[in-house]
Design an enzyme around this catalytic site. Structure first.
Site, PDB file in Angstrom:
ATOM      1  CG  ASN A 699      -0.437  -0.435   7.877  1.00  0.00           C
ATOM      2  OD1 ASN A 699       0.368  -1.110   9.187  1.00  0.00           O
ATOM      3  ND2 ASN A 699      -0.225  -1.081   6.955  1.00  0.00           N
ATOM      4  CG  ASP A 835      -2.335 -10.904  -1.250  1.00  0.00           C
ATOM      5  OD1 ASP A 835      -1.077 -10.514  -0.906  1.00  0.00           O
ATOM      6  OD2 ASP A 835      -3.352 -10.793  -1.865  1.00  0.00           O
ATOM      7  NE  ARG A 878      -1.088  -9.804  -6.118  1.00  0.00           N
ATOM      8  CZ  ARG A 878      -0.997  -9.573  -4.879  1.00  0.00           C
ATOM      9  NH1 ARG A 878      -0.713  -8.961  -4.645  1.00  0.00           N
ATOM     10  NH2 ARG A 878      -2.135 -10.868  -4.527  1.00  0.00           N
TER      11      ARG A 878
END
Length: 921
Positions: A699, A835, A878
């Site tokens: 990445n 995720d 998050r």
């Protein structure tokens, strides 16, 4: 004489010549005495000594003898001599043993020589037998080929026959209004193996192109450029498409002019067969302007049809193009909960009888209709709805007169009131949205009704359509009864009772299905165009094109470093984890669509699957995913069944069992400039059973070190280069992933082999779910009225982190190509939450929670560098992600579960011939 000499000596040798003589005599005496002395010493002393020693040895005390002759045993009593004796005896024994061994080896060598000779003879015989078997096999194969050639015809793809440009040989129907596919469509241009090529005319090349609405034309052209079916080669095209609307009213061409321009298209072929005319008009004045145009055998896709104009199974009812943007603004879409809203139902509209549309300026529609006009129930509808509003039993809002100037409409059609934003605000407060079809039953669908349907679905108001004769958009492929209520007008008095009797669960299911239909088929120009093409392709039974896979650009790297064995990885107790593959890796079986089952399979997926998501993720309008049939459960017929060898013992551990006994998984590992951590993680995968390959998603824009030596773990390691640093790269459907099972794992995750194998076994029993190790859950923050992300230990969970989890490759396609782009943009913005996004997606599709295996709650390796998750801002981001994802989906799709999977007799030592099974807790 002696005396004389003596005298002379005493006198000092004085005399006549005496002194020299004395000297000579003295020297002579000395030599004689010396010789005599030496003789005595050399002769008599040894004799005396021998005698003396012999005398001592003969003494009575024999034990005190020192120098006398002794026996061998007596000599060994001396200490240093005893050691020499022992050495001598040991050497003697060893020599005897070596001699015995030598004789034994000589005997064995002789026997082995005899065996070697016998083996040589056996090898020669085996070679002869092998040669004979090869000859037999060759003869058998030759005979088999001959029999197959005699008894089986040669099958191959048909040769594609392209008709001439002016070909129009198939019989003409009595009227163009009787057109159906069997008499107005040329199937010879669309072989099953053609791939459904579509040619789109450039509107700017024709005079009517200057009259098109610039916004719609621009959106349509952008959609055409990205569609997989569009071709620039008109000679091989199956279908030809021309955009004729929405027209701008001041410069709109006359019907006769437009008709001439259509007939002059280069591939019109006298009657327009295999052509599709698309009219995406949003205005009542231009919604059906092609009614007075002879379109021949061309198909028509628009939002307004009369019954004498509409040809079922041939023409297509589409939604008007409201949004030209690439994706809806999800922040403006209201949530799907709470289920009940302020108003039970609402309706705003005005019926203007005196308005005459452009349709009736040229041709009177009543002249073409036989029989009397049907009864008009609109007056009864108005009376009933006003009575419900006045009863105050429920909050309802009905207005039959517009406060402002109503929008233009067709005769007997209810005109829209106010601006679009005002209508949406009212619908956001309505549980149901009434849609009253035109009083003229010959008007099967109008642009006004389609617009009301579009707006209701957009904001989550469940459509209630009064008039069963209506043809809703894409009605031949969508089960509208799952997202809307279609009620005959005579039942208007029962509508209130019916709406009040619907349960909250059914309301939420219909609202979810309506939201899905709107997002998938109505919301953008790309969705509308793809839907139209998919309907035509499905009607002529051509399979969809395969969905594209992400091409993996490999980074060259050196391998060959022998992978070590981590004690933690090797410590699996007495478990036999399964065989380490010694043959080349094998991929999961590909799903190949059977041409003869195309129509049946699509119909089942469209109309037979239960639940509000039976069209998502697999729909007839999406490209075919390689493993879709297996994922949806319809592919079991393509798999070997009965692979289990037993339910317990070593047989259970030695094979995967189940319906797919031969299966592997692929490890996808995301990394960013942590070479040492990555190498350690790769080494821990050495010897892992059922591992197909490892795909390392690099990445970072900085390539790995040139001198970096990658470990040899027994399976290929593919290092993939990405275009940008994005956590979404973790879920790209790389073409190098050849298995259905994907183990997504972080480069610092620390899992034992037995844990990985246990997770793989559990996933095989729940292939449609995420199966992993670290569990998390969401919680409602009452003070702030928002959702929170929580990683504390808990008795229930709603998410499994994809830093160590199994999932189906099917979800990689959906995440990358189907899931709203706004979610992926959020992931890139925060470099976080990928995720959570995957858990939202899977729970949204399956309506099932993930599965957690083992009691492990964390999986980070000790001593590794700190990851992004250790930052305090990580959790705040998050929290924001969860609340944003809820806005995109319109509700909270995550589901709680107290379910965990462990092995039976967890942490219990068993004999090596007994193994553990599964236990579901």
């Amino acid at each position: 004489e002696l005396m004389t000499g003596y005298t002379m000596l005493r006198n000092g040798g004085v005399g006549n010549g005496g002194q020299p003589w004395m000297l000579r005599w003295s020297s002579r005496i000395r030599l004689t005495w010396l010789s005599f002395t030496l003789f005595i010493i050399l002769v008599f002393f040894p004799l005396i000594a021998h005698y003396y020693l012999t005398t001592i040895d003969d003494a009575d005390d024999a034990g005190k003898r020192i120098f006398g002759p002794r026996t061998g045993n007596e000599l060994c009593e001396v200490k240093h001599v005893q050691d020499l004796c022992r050495i001598r005896e040991s050497v003697s024994e060893e020599l005897l043993q070596l001699e015995a061994k030598r004789q034994e080896l000589n005997s064995e060598i002789a026997k082995l020589n005899l065996k070697i000779e016998a083996c040589k003879k056996s090898i020669e015989n085996a070679k002869q037998d092998l040669l004979q078997l090869k000859n037999v096999i060759s003869q058998t194969e030759h005979s088999y080929k001959e029999l197959m050639a005699q008894n089986q015809p040669k099958l191959s793809l048909p040769i594609r026959l392209l008709p001439d440009k002016d070909d129009a040989t198939f019989p003409l129907p009595k009227s163009n209004r009787n057109c159906r596919l069997h008499n107005c469509f040329d199937y010879s241009r669309c072989p099953l193996t053609s791939g459904f090529p579509v040619y789109v005319y450039n509107s700017d090349d024709y005079p009517f192109g200057s009259s098109l609405d610039p916004l719609i034309k621009q959106a349509f052209e952008a959609t055409v450029r990205t569609n997989v079916y569009v071709t620039e080669n008109a000679n091989i095209a199956c279908v030809y498409i021309i955009l004729v609307g929405e027209m701008q009213e001041p410069v709109m061409p006359k019907p006769t002019e437009l008709e001439q321009q259509l007939h002059s298209l280069p591939y019109w072929r006298t009657d327009g067969h295999n052509h599709l005319i698309i009219n995406l008009s949003r205005k009542s004045e231009t919604q059906n302007f092609i009614y007075n145009i002879s379109t021949g055998r061309a198909m028509i896709a628009q939002s307004t049809f009369y019954d004498v104009q509409y040809r079922p199974g041939f023409d297509i009812v589409v939604s008007p193009l409201v949004h030209a943007m690439s994706e809806p603004n999800f922040l403006e879409i209201p949530p799907q909960v709470p289920v009940k809203r302020k108003y039970l139902f609402s309706f705003q509209g005005e019926k203007i009888e005196s308005l005459r549309s452009s349709l009736q300026e040229v041709r009177s529609f009543e002249e073409e209709i036989e029989g009397n006009a049907p009864a008009d129930y609109d007056d009864r509808i108005i009376t009933t709805l006003k009575a419900v509003q006045d009863s105050k039993l429920d909050f309802v809002l009905v207005e039959f007169t517009c406060k402002n100037q109503p929008k233009a409409s067709l005769p007997t059609e209810w005109a829209l009131c106010g601006e679009r934003d005002d209508r949406l605000e009212l619908l956001k407060l309505s549980t149901f949205a009434l849609i009253i079809t035109p009083g003229d039953t010959h008007l099967v669908i109008s642009s006004g009704c389609a617009m009301r349907l579009f707006e209701a679905l957009e904001v989550g108001a469940i459509p209630v359509v009064l008039g069963e004769q209506v043809q809703l958009p894409y009605n031949d492929v969508i089960r509208w009864n799952e997202a809307a209520l279609i009620i005959p007008k005579p039942r208007i008095t029962e509508v209130h009772f019916l709406l009040r009797s619907i349960s909250d669960n059914d309301l939420l299911a219909m609202r979810r299905q309506g939201r899905f239909l709107w997002e998938t088929y109505f919301s953008t120009s790309d969705n509308v165009f793809s839907t139209v093409l998919a309907i035509i392709r499905t009607r002529i039974q051509i399979p969809a094109a395969p969905i594209r896979e992400e091409t993996a650009v490999e980074i060259p790297h050196r391998s060959g470093k022998a992978a070590g064995t981590d004690p933690n990885m090797a410590d699996n107790g007495d478990l036999d984890l399964g065989p380490v593959e010694t043959e080349p890796p094998y991929a999961s079986p590909k799903y190949l669509r059977n041409f003869t089952l195309t129509a049946m399979d699509i119909y089942r997926n469209w109309n037979s699957a239960p639940g509000p998501f039976h069209l998502f993720p697999y729909t007839p309008f999406d490209p075919v995913l390689p493993s879709e049939a297996k994922f949806l459960g319809s592919g079991t017929g393509f798999r070997p069944i009965g692979g289990g060898a037993g339910g317990s013992g070593k047989e259970f551990q030695a094979a995967l069992g189940g319906n797919v006994p031969r299966e592997q998984f692929t490890v996808v590992m995301l990394t960013y400039e942590r070479e040492e951590v990555l190498m350690n993680s790769l080494e821990r995968l050495n010897g892992l059973p059922y591992l197909n390959k490892v795909v390392v998603v690099w990445n970072s824009p900085k390539l790995p070190s040139e001198d970096l030596l990658w470990p040899d773990i027994g399976v290929p390691i593919m290092v993939v280069r990405t275009e940008k640093n994005s956590l979404n790269n973790r879920f790209l459907p790389w073409d190098e992933i050849e298995t259905e099972a994907i183990l997504s794992i972080d480069d610092d995750a620390h899992l034992r082999h037995d844990e990985i194998m246990f997770g793989f076994r559990v996933w095989r029993e729940a292939r449609d779910r995420i199966v992993g190790f670290p569990g998390r859950y969401h919680a409602w923050d009452i003070p702030h009225q928002s959702w929170l992300y929580n990683s504390n230990y808990s008795c229930e969970l709603s998410m499994v982190l994809t830093g160590a989890a199994f999932f189906h490759k099917y979800y990689a396609y959906l995440y990358s190509y189907v899931m709203p782009q706004a979610i992926r943009d959020m992931v890139d913005e925060y470099i976080n939450c990928e995720d959570i996004a995957m858990n939202f997606l899977v729970s949204h599709l399956t309506r099932k929670p993930p599965i957690k295996v083992t009691s492990r709650w964390t999986f980070r390796c000790p001593g590794c560098p700190q990851a992004l998750s250790h930052d305090d801002s990580h959790f705040h981001e998050r929290h924001k992600c969860i609340n944003f994802f809820v806005k995109v989906y319109g509700y909270m799709p995550l589901l709680y579960t107290q379910f965990r999977v462990d092995s039976v007799l967890f942490k219990t030592r068993l004999p090596h011939d007994k193994t553990k099974c599964f236990k579901f807790i």
